[in-house]
Design an enzyme around this catalytic site. Structure first.
Site, short mmCIF file in Angstrom:
data_model
loop_
_atom_site.label_atom_id
_atom_site.label_comp_id
_atom_site.label_asym_id
_atom_site.label_seq_id
_atom_site.Cartn_x
_atom_site.Cartn_y
_atom_site.Cartn_z
N ASP A 178 3.71 10.43 -7.39
CA ASP A 178 4.69 11.35 -7.99
C ASP A 178 4.70 11.20 -9.51
O ASP A 178 3.92 10.43 -10.07
CB ASP A 178 6.08 11.05 -7.40
N LYS A 203 0.85 3.79 -2.09
CA LYS A 203 0.15 5.01 -2.54
C LYS A 203 1.12 5.97 -3.23
O LYS A 203 1.29 7.12 -2.84
CB LYS A 203 -0.55 5.72 -1.38
N ASP A 255 0.85 -1.20 0.00
CA ASP A 255 0.00 0.00 0.00
C ASP A 255 0.88 1.26 0.00
O ASP A 255 0.83 2.07 0.90
CB ASP A 255 -0.90 -0.04 1.24
#
Ligand code: S5P
Length: 452
Positions: A300, A297, A295
């Site tokens: 960028d 996330k 996870d």
């Protein structure tokens, strides 16, 4: 000259009527939604509309013309330009400075004003406008309306002595759309039911089973997850938010048999070491048949994400079966996750999240169209072709005092049609972790079966 029907079909192309399931301001559910404001976006249509409206009217009777704000303002203006009847403008609220006038323009008391309205429903708001115009000493005898929703408005105004001229009624419009194949018989029946004041029954769209999803989700990771779900009769993903390798491996020994995937935040493991953390974790994953979901996330630009994904201490690309990623950096930023599956973060479970409806829709568009993405993390329904992962699930708590908001498995399967529940503290903080995992597994599976 085009017929009235041809003219309407031109208008329809601008998206002025939508059919489906809409909740009106009153809370009532309607099978259609009307918004005539787009008509002003096409000058040719607006001009024709003005002439269609003028043709219906005894023009000699009117000294002034006035549109009900805002949708009818451009219509009234166009009618004024075509007929040379002077326009007056009614404000929504009297301004609280200067003249405080509610009606702008040149008029004298006793003049007769034609009122223009886009859509009439119950007629109550039109009555208020008429009152306000009459209070200025202007007479109103006639109202011209583009679309009558046939919900009593025309009758109400006529009972008060006003002449109401309507260009289209909703029944007439539906008939034209049916003839052109834009509406099914079912939809027509529902609209008739609605207009007759009956309760409209909307068909609840059935959720898809894991077997159905196997047919339409072709990403290899989605296929694996769905097969494990069916095999283990589980839709549980445990979020292993513990901070040492030992805690992590102990937890997995207990929950492994009950889960389809283990979700990690690998960067919170303080003694992380590829050999001692990842190798045993991979062994447990194959022993108990579950996938590894990191996870991370990612959020960028593509190049940075690519480095974060494959380099550094964690080398996620070496071991994760799938990862989570924000879509905030756009479609191309997800290209780097070629070798794994991506579950896109479409909305978040925390209070004050910025993932509003507009964001969610745009995020879902990216998720659906990107070949690396097979699922979404969300607290809302998402398109069927994605697998839905829902965190914020807890049987005992409603929140954690830090912004997390919890729902029950029952809620997320029924209301959101989720596919997989993600449970963290509800399990790893429990006194009996294995029993808790089993309980969530059973609760999740029962809720899934009940939602079918
Ligand atoms: O919107 C979200 C998205 C995620 S992935 N809300 C979340 O809570 N999560 C994650 O799910 C969060 O990072 C945490 O690891 C887990 C929920 O844990 P719990 O202890 O609150 O069940």
């Amino acid at each position: 000259m085009e017929t009235k029907k041809e003219f309407f079909l031109e208008c329809y192309k601008l998206g002025i009527i939508k059919f489906g399931r809409f909740t009106l301001k009153s809370g009532i559910e309607s099978p259609f939604y009307v918004d005539l404001r787009p008509l002003a976006s096409d000058p040719k249509i607006l001009k024709s509309l003005a002439n269609y409206l003028l043709e219906m009217l005894p023009l000699d009777n009117f000294d002034l013309i006035c549109g009900v704000p805002y949708a009818a303002l451009p219509m009234a203006t166009a009618m004024s330009l075509e007929s040379y009847i002077p326009l007056i403008i009614k404000r929504k609220e009297a301004k609280d400075y200067g003249t405080k006038r509610l009606i702008e323009g040149i008029f004298t008391k006793g003049q007769n004003c034609l009122l223009v309205e886009d859509v009439i429903t119950s007629g109550k708001s039109l009555l208020e406008t008429i009152d306000e115009v009459e209070n200025e000493g202007i007479d109103v005898s006639d109202i011209v309306v583009v679309l009558d929703r046939q919900q009593g408005g025309k009758q109400l105004l006529e009972s008060r002595g006003y002449n109401v001229h309507t260009l289209f009624t909703i029944s007439e419009v539906c008939k034209m759309l049916q003839e052109e194949g834009h509406l099914t018989d079912d939809e027509i029946e529902r609209i008739q039911d609605f207009l007759n004041g009956n309760n409209v029954k909307f068909e609840e769209k059935k959720r898809l089973s894991y077997e159905d999803k196997l047919e339409i989700c072709d990403h290899s990771v989605a296929q694996k997850l769905l097969k494990i779900a069916v095999e283990k009769r589980s839709n549980l993903i445990v979020s292993a938010d513990v901070t040492t390798t030992k805690e992590l491996l102990d937890l997995v020994e207990k929950v492994g048999p009950h889960i389809v995937a283990l979700k990690t935040h690998i960067d919170i493991i303080s003694d992380f070491d590829a050999d001692n953390t990842i190798l045993p974790l991979k062994d447990l994953a194959s022993k108990y048949n579950f996938l590894l979901m990191e996870d991370r996330k990612f959020a960028d630009i593509g190049n940075t994400q690519e480095l974060q994904f494959s380099m550094g201490v964690f080398k996620i690309s070496n071991w994760a079966d799938f990862v989570t990623a924000q879509v905030i950096a756009g479609y191309d930023s997800l290209d780097c996750f070629r070798n794994v599956g991506v579950v896109a973060i479409l909305s978040m479970s925390s209070t004050g999240t910025l993932t509003d409806l507009q964001y969610r829709e745009q995020a879902a568009n990216i998720a659906v169209s990107h070949p690396n993405v097979f699922g979404g993390v969300s607290q809302n329904r998402i398109p069927d072709e994605l697998l839905l992962f829902t965190p914020g699930v807890n049987l005992a708590d409603s929140g954690d005092g830090k912004g997390q908001q919890y729902n029950t498995p029952e809620h997320v399967f029924n209301k959101l049609q989720t596919d997989f529940i993600i449970v963290g503290r509800g399990i790893y903080k429990s006194d009996d972790v294995e029993k808790a995992a089993l309980n969530y597994k059973i609760a999740g599976w029962n809720a899934y079966e009940k939602s079918l």
